[in-house]
Design an enzyme around this catalytic site. Structure first.
Site, PDB file in Angstrom:
ATOM      1  N   ASP A   1     -11.930  -0.904  -0.024  1.00  0.00           N
ATOM      2  CA  ASP A   1     -13.071  -1.625  -0.345  1.00  0.00           C
ATOM      3  C   ASP A   1     -13.198  -3.130  -0.081  1.00  0.00           C
ATOM      4  O   ASP A   1     -14.208  -3.935  -0.491  1.00  0.00           O
ATOM      5  CB  ASP A   1     -12.635  -1.852  -2.079  1.00  0.00           C
ATOM      6  CG  ASP A   1     -11.768  -2.544  -2.267  1.00  0.00           C
ATOM      7  OD1 ASP A   1     -10.692  -2.444  -1.515  1.00  0.00           O
ATOM      8  OD2 ASP A   1     -11.836  -3.153  -3.431  1.00  0.00           O
TER       9      ASP A   1
ATOM     10  N   LYS B   1     -10.577 -11.237  -3.673  1.00  0.00           N
ATOM     11  CA  LYS B   1     -10.169 -11.513  -2.341  1.00  0.00           C
ATOM     12  C   LYS B   1     -11.179 -11.015  -1.499  1.00  0.00           C
ATOM     13  O   LYS B   1     -11.644 -10.212  -1.676  1.00  0.00           O
ATOM     14  CB  LYS B   1      -8.825 -11.085  -2.201  1.00  0.00           C
ATOM     15  CG  LYS B   1      -8.501  -9.610  -2.531  1.00  0.00           C
ATOM     16  CD  LYS B   1      -7.198  -9.143  -2.587  1.00  0.00           C
ATOM     17  CE  LYS B   1      -6.818  -8.009  -2.636  1.00  0.00           C
ATOM     18  NZ  LYS B   1      -6.979  -7.245  -4.266  1.00  0.00           N
TER      19      LYS B   1
ATOM     20  N   ASP C   1      -8.917  -2.979   3.899  1.00  0.00           N
ATOM     21  CA  ASP C   1      -8.646  -1.807   3.205  1.00  0.00           C
ATOM     22  C   ASP C   1      -9.985  -1.012   2.767  1.00  0.00           C
ATOM     23  O   ASP C   1     -11.169  -1.339   3.314  1.00  0.00           O
ATOM     24  CB  ASP C   1      -7.906  -2.460   2.130  1.00  0.00           C
ATOM     25  CG  ASP C   1      -8.686  -2.938   1.030  1.00  0.00           C
ATOM     26  OD1 ASP C   1      -9.340  -3.680   1.355  1.00  0.00           O
ATOM     27  OD2 ASP C   1      -8.231  -2.893  -0.070  1.00  0.00           O
TER      28      ASP C   1
ATOM     29  N   SER D   1      -9.473   0.915  -4.075  1.00  0.00           N
ATOM     30  CA  SER D   1      -8.889  -0.042  -3.050  1.00  0.00           C
ATOM     31  C   SER D   1      -8.147   0.837  -1.867  1.00  0.00           C
ATOM     32  O   SER D   1      -8.821   1.543  -1.378  1.00  0.00           O
ATOM     33  CB  SER D   1      -7.951  -0.939  -3.767  1.00  0.00           C
ATOM     34  OG  SER D   1      -7.602  -1.912  -2.780  1.00  0.00           O
ATOM     35  N   HIS D   2      -6.890   0.398  -1.836  1.00  0.00           N
ATOM     36  CA  HIS D   2      -6.314   0.988  -0.576  1.00  0.00           C
ATOM     37  C   HIS D   2      -5.706   2.355  -0.848  1.00  0.00           C
ATOM     38  O   HIS D   2      -5.117   2.900   0.213  1.00  0.00           O
ATOM     39  CB  HIS D   2      -5.129  -0.151  -0.260  1.00  0.00           C
ATOM     40  CG  HIS D   2      -4.221  -0.273  -1.549  1.00  0.00           C
ATOM     41  ND1 HIS D   2      -4.650  -0.910  -2.629  1.00  0.00           N
ATOM     42  CD2 HIS D   2      -3.174   0.279  -1.842  1.00  0.00           C
ATOM     43  CE1 HIS D   2      -3.846  -0.991  -3.450  1.00  0.00           C
ATOM     44  NE2 HIS D   2      -2.826  -0.103  -3.042  1.00  0.00           N
TER      45      HIS D   2
ATOM     46  N   ASP E   1     -11.439  -5.818   0.681  1.00  0.00           N
ATOM     47  CA  ASP E   1     -10.968  -6.972   0.006  1.00  0.00           C
ATOM     48  C   ASP E   1      -9.599  -7.621   0.411  1.00  0.00           C
ATOM     49  O   ASP E   1      -9.054  -8.857   0.421  1.00  0.00           O
ATOM     50  CB  ASP E   1     -10.780  -7.184  -1.365  1.00  0.00           C
ATOM     51  CG  ASP E   1      -9.970  -6.094  -2.113  1.00  0.00           C
ATOM     52  OD1 ASP E   1      -9.483  -5.127  -1.504  1.00  0.00           O
ATOM     53  OD2 ASP E   1      -9.980  -6.341  -3.511  1.00  0.00           O
ATOM     54  N   ARG E   2      -8.842  -6.626   1.050  1.00  0.00           N
ATOM     55  CA  ARG E   2      -7.639  -7.140   1.755  1.00  0.00           C
ATOM     56  C   ARG E   2      -7.714  -7.331   3.119  1.00  0.00           C
ATOM     57  O   ARG E   2      -8.587  -6.489   3.972  1.00  0.00           O
ATOM     58  CB  ARG E   2      -6.731  -5.880   1.589  1.00  0.00           C
ATOM     59  CG  ARG E   2      -6.087  -5.502   0.052  1.00  0.00           C
ATOM     60  CD  ARG E   2      -5.133  -4.386   0.172  1.00  0.00           C
ATOM     61  NE  ARG E   2      -4.778  -4.253  -1.426  1.00  0.00           N
ATOM     62  CZ  ARG E   2      -3.664  -4.102  -1.763  1.00  0.00           C
ATOM     63  NH1 ARG E   2      -2.492  -3.494  -0.821  1.00  0.00           N
ATOM     64  NH2 ARG E   2      -3.580  -3.549  -2.998  1.00  0.00           N
TER      65      ARG E   2
HETATM   66  C1  G16 Z   1      -5.136  -5.350  -6.792  1.00  0.00           C
HETATM   67  C2  G16 Z   1      -5.306  -6.552  -7.357  1.00  0.00           C
HETATM   68  C3  G16 Z   1      -4.233  -7.500  -6.638  1.00  0.00           C
HETATM   69  C4  G16 Z   1      -2.870  -6.976  -6.646  1.00  0.00           C
HETATM   70  C5  G16 Z   1      -2.962  -5.791  -6.166  1.00  0.00           C
HETATM   71  C6  G16 Z   1      -1.456  -4.899  -6.190  1.00  0.00           C
HETATM   72  O1  G16 Z   1      -5.477  -5.225  -5.428  1.00  0.00           O
HETATM   73  O2  G16 Z   1      -6.558  -7.014  -7.263  1.00  0.00           O
HETATM   74  O3  G16 Z   1      -4.241  -8.699  -7.062  1.00  0.00           O
HETATM   75  O4  G16 Z   1      -1.936  -7.717  -5.783  1.00  0.00           O
HETATM   76  O5  G16 Z   1      -3.629  -4.684  -6.503  1.00  0.00           O
HETATM   77  O6  G16 Z   1      -1.231  -5.002  -7.528  1.00  0.00           O
HETATM   78  P1  G16 Z   1       0.168  -4.097  -8.052  1.00  0.00           P
HETATM   79  O7  G16 Z   1       1.345  -4.787  -7.298  1.00  0.00           O
HETATM   80  O8  G16 Z   1       0.143  -4.053  -9.323  1.00  0.00           O
HETATM   81  O9  G16 Z   1       0.068  -2.524  -7.372  1.00  0.00           O
HETATM   82  P2  G16 Z   1      -6.392  -4.185  -4.732  1.00  0.00           P
HETATM   83  O10 G16 Z   1      -6.722  -4.565  -3.297  1.00  0.00           O
HETATM   84  O11 G16 Z   1      -5.665  -2.753  -5.014  1.00  0.00           O
HETATM   85  O12 G16 Z   1      -7.631  -4.037  -5.511  1.00  0.00           O
END
Ligand code: G16
Length: 547
Positions: free
Chosen positions: A283, A380, A281, A117-118, A285-286
Site C-alpha cells: 500500500d 508512514k 510495500d 499492507s505488506h 507506506d513502507r
Molecule cells: C503496521 C503499522 C505499523 C507497525 C506494523 C507492524 O504497518 O502501521 O505501525 O509497525 O504494522 O506491526 P506488527 O509488528 O504488529 O505486525 P503496515 O505497513 O503493516 O500497515
C-alpha cells in the site's frame, strides 16, 4: 434511491489489530462479512450529509468489488460525497493526504482504506480494511475498540441500489443522493512531494549519472514512482521495476525487506549495482533503502533523516521533535538529544504518532518495520522516504554508505536486528510471552550475554496529548550498557501468531563500528532465545525472517 436493510449475524473476530482488520481474502468474501464491518465503521464514524468520505485501496484482489459495495453502503447510510481514486486505487499516504486536503479546499471527514499492507494478496492471500479519521491518520484505539464492539453486535446493515458506475472514469458521477468523485490517485500526492523536496537538486544528481532502481513489487507505488521518479525527476525509463500493480502482486510478497525484495537486493549487491535502491510495500507506506552493496536499517534511516532534515526544503526550519515506536532502535534518540529536541517512545502502530503530530510536538517519526514519515500526512510514507534520501544524497554529495558510516562515526551505532517467527500456534506464542512476564521481577540485576539487566517490564504508554493509556505493548529487557531485547506478538498477521524478537546494542568504539550485525549481536540473540525458551515452546529452531 432504494435502500435495503439486510439482516446479519455479528462476527466475533472483527477486532482491528495494529492497523485495521486484516484477514484471509476468503474470510472477507464470506456473505455479509465486509458489509458487517463497514456498517460498524459508518455507524461509528457518523458522517453527516455534506461531509466527504475518501475511499481507495492498494488494488489487491477483491479491491474493486469491495469499493463498489462500500460506495453503495455509504449512499444507504446518508453519505452524500465520496472521493475515490481512479480504479479504486489510492496508496495509503496518498489517501491520508487526500483526507487532509479534501476537495475544493474542504478537508474530508475521514477515509476508508482497503489494504493488508505488506501481506500477500490474491484469492489465497490477505485482505484488509481500516478507517482513518479527519486528520488523515489511522483511527485511535478508543475508536477501534468501540468499532470492534459494534461489529460484534450488529444485526443489520444498509445498502443502496445505485445506477451502474465506472471507477475508471475520472470526474463526478451522480448516483441518487450520492456524488461520487473519481480522482487521479497520483497528482495531488506528487504535488505535495514537489513542495517538500528539492526536485531541482535531485534532477541534477540524476543528470550527473547517479543511478537508482525502485522496486514497486507490483503493488500500489508503481504509478506514483513512475510519475515522480521517471517523469518529474527525469530518471531513465525502467528505473522503476515491477511497476504495474497486480491484484496478486505478481505472486510475490510485497514486503520491502532483504528477504522479500530479493530481486532488488540481488541487483544492489551485484557487480553492476546502481548507486541507490529502494522498494515499497503493498500500500506504499513502507520503504527499504539500499546503497550500492549497503543496507540501511529502518532505525538508522530515521536517525539519518532526523540528523539531516534541515538540508531538505520542507524541513529547513528544523524539527519540533521526533518519535519512534518502542521496539525501534534508539539511534534517533541520540540525534534528538544532540539537537536538543524531544524524542517520544510510542507503542507499535502508526496511530500512536497521530496526536503528537497533530499537537505539533513532533515533525518526524518512524519504526523499525520499514516505516518513516512526517507531519506532511498522518501515515508512514514510502516514496517520501526515498525522496528524502535522494535529497540528502544530492545535498551532501556523498554515497548512501558514506552518509551512514559518517553518521555512526558522529553519533555511535545501534546494531539492530529483528527475528520473526511467523504462523506459530497461538498457544505456543502466548506461552512464550507468559513465561517472560513471569520472570519480570527476577530479571533486573541478572547478567545475560555478559551484560547486566537494568530493567525488565511490559511496556505501557500514556499518550502525552490525551492521556490515553495502552498497556501490554511488549516485554522489554533493558541493559545497563544501552542494549535491549524486546518481545512482542505482531498485530498484523492472519495465521496463528507471529512472535517478534527485537535485539539492539549500542556501540561507540570506533574500532567496532564496522562490525557485521550478526556477529555484533550473536550473544544477545542467544540470550533472548534462552531467556524466552522460544525454541522449547514453539519447536522452531530458526526464525522465518531476519531483518
Ligand atoms: C503496521 C503499522 C505499523 C507497525 C506494523 C507492524 O504497518 O502501521 O505501525 O509497525 O504494522 O506491526 P506488527 O509488528 O504488529 O505486525 P503496515 O505497513 O503493516 O500497515
Amino acid at each position: 434511491m432504494v435502500v435495503k436493510t439486510v439482516p446479519t449475524s455479528p462476527f466475533a473476530d472483527q477486532r482491528p489489530g495494529t492497523s485495521g482488520l486484516r484477514k484471509r481474502t476468503t474470510v472477507f468474501q464470506q456473505p455479509h462479512y465486509l458489509e458487517n464491518f463497514v456498517q460498524a465503521v459508518l455507524d461509528e464514524a457518523a458522517l453527516q450529509p455534506g461531509q466527504t468520505l475518501v475511499l481507495g485501496g492498494d488494488g489487491r484482489f477483491h479491491n474493486r468489488e469491495a469499493i463498489h459495495t462500500i460506495v453503495r453502503m455509504a449512499a444507504a447510510n446518508g453519505i452524500t460525497h465520496v472521493v475515490v481514486g481512479r480504479g479504486g486505487l489510492l496508496s495509503t499516504p496518498a489517501a491520508s493526504h487526500l483526507i487532509r486536503r479534501g476537495v475544493n479546499g474542504q478537508p474530508a471527514a475521514g477515509g476508508i482504506i482497503l489494504s493488508a499492507s505488506h501481506n500477500p494478496g490474491g484469492a489465497d492471500g490477505d485482505f484488509g480494511i481500516k478507517y482513518n479519521t479527519g486528520n488523515g491518520g489511522p483511527a485511535p484505539e478508543a475508536f477501534t475498540n468501540r468499532l470492534a464492539e459494534r461489529a460484534g453486535s450488529l444485526t443489520a446493515y444498509r445498502v443502496a441500489e445505485l445506477p451502474a458506475f465506472d471507477l475508471d472514469v475520472l470526474g463526478t458521477h451522480t448516483l441518487g443522493s450520492l456524488t461520487l468523485e473519481v480522482v487521479d490517485p497520483v497528482v495531488a500526492y506528487a504535488q505535495l512531494m514537489e513542495q517538500l523536496f528539492d526536485f531541482g537538486a535531485i534532477r541534477a544528481l540524476l543528470t550527473r549519472g547517479f543511478t537508482l532502481r525502485f522496486d514497486a513489487m507490483h503493488a500500489i507505488t508503481g504509478p506514483y514512482a513512475v510519475e515522480i521518479l521517471e517523469r518529474r525527476l527525469g530518471a531513465p525509463a525502467g528505473t522503476v521495476i515491477n511497476a504495474v500493480p497486480l491484484p496478486d502482486f505478481g505472486g510475490g510478497h510485497p514486503d520491502p525487506n532483504l528477504t522479500y525484495a530479493h530481486e532488488l537486493v540481488e541487483e544492489l549487491f551485484g557487480e553492476q549495482a546502481p548507486d541507490f535502491g529502494a522498494a515499497s510495500d503493498g500500500d506504499g507506506d513502507r520503504n527499504m533503502i539500499l546503497g550500492r552493496r549497503f543496507f540501511v536499517t529502518p532505525s538508522d534511516s530515521l536517525a539519518v533523516l532526523a540528523a539531516n532534515a534541515t538540508l531538505v526544503p520542507g524541513y529547513r526550519e528544523g524539527l519540533a521533535g521526533v518519535a519512534r515506536s518502542m521496539p525501534t532502535s534508539a539511534a534517533v534518540d541520540v540525534v534528538a538529544e544532540r539537537l536538543g529536541i524531544p524524542c517520544f517512545e510510542t507503542p507499535t502502530g502508526w496511530k500512536f504518532f497521530g496526536n503528537l503530530l497533530d499537537a505539533g510536538r513532533i515533525t518526524l517519526c518512524g519504526e523499525e518495520s520499514f516505516g518513516t514519515g512526517s507531519n506532511h500526512v498522518r501515515e508512514k510514507d514510502g516514496l517520501w522516504a526515498v525522496l528524502f534520501w535522494l535529497n540528502i544524497v544530492a545535498a551532501r554529495g556523498e554515497s548512501v554508505e558514506q552518509i551512514v558510516r559518517g553518521h555512526w562515526a558522529e553519533y555511535g551505532r545501534n546494531f539492530y536486528t529483528r527475528y520473526d517467527y511467523e504462523a506459530v500456534p497461538s498457544d505456543a506464542a502466548n506461552a512464550v510471552m507468559a513465561g517472560l512476564r513471569a520472570q519480570l521481577d527476577s530479571l533486573p540485576g541478572r547478567t545475560l550475554a555478559g551484560r547486566v539487566v537494568s530493567q525488565a517490564d511490559d511496556f505501557a504508554y500514556t499518550d502525552p496529548v490525551d492521556g490515553a493509556v495502552s498497556r501490554q505493548q511488549g516485554i522489554r529487557l533493558l541493559f545497563q550498557d544501552g542494549a535491549r531485547i524486546v518481545f512482542r506478538l505482531s498485530g498484523t498477521g492472519t495465521e496463528g501468531a507471529t512472535i517478534r524478537v527485537y535485539i539492539e546494542s549500542r556501540e561507540t568504539n570506533v574500532e567496532r563500528l564496522g562490525l557485521d550485525t550478526a556477529s555484533a549481536l550473536a550473544d544477545l540473540v542467544d540470550a533472548a532465545l534462552t531467556v524466552s525458551a522460544l525454541r522449547e515452546h514453539t519447536g522452531r529452531s530458526e526464525p522465518t525472517v531476519i531483518t
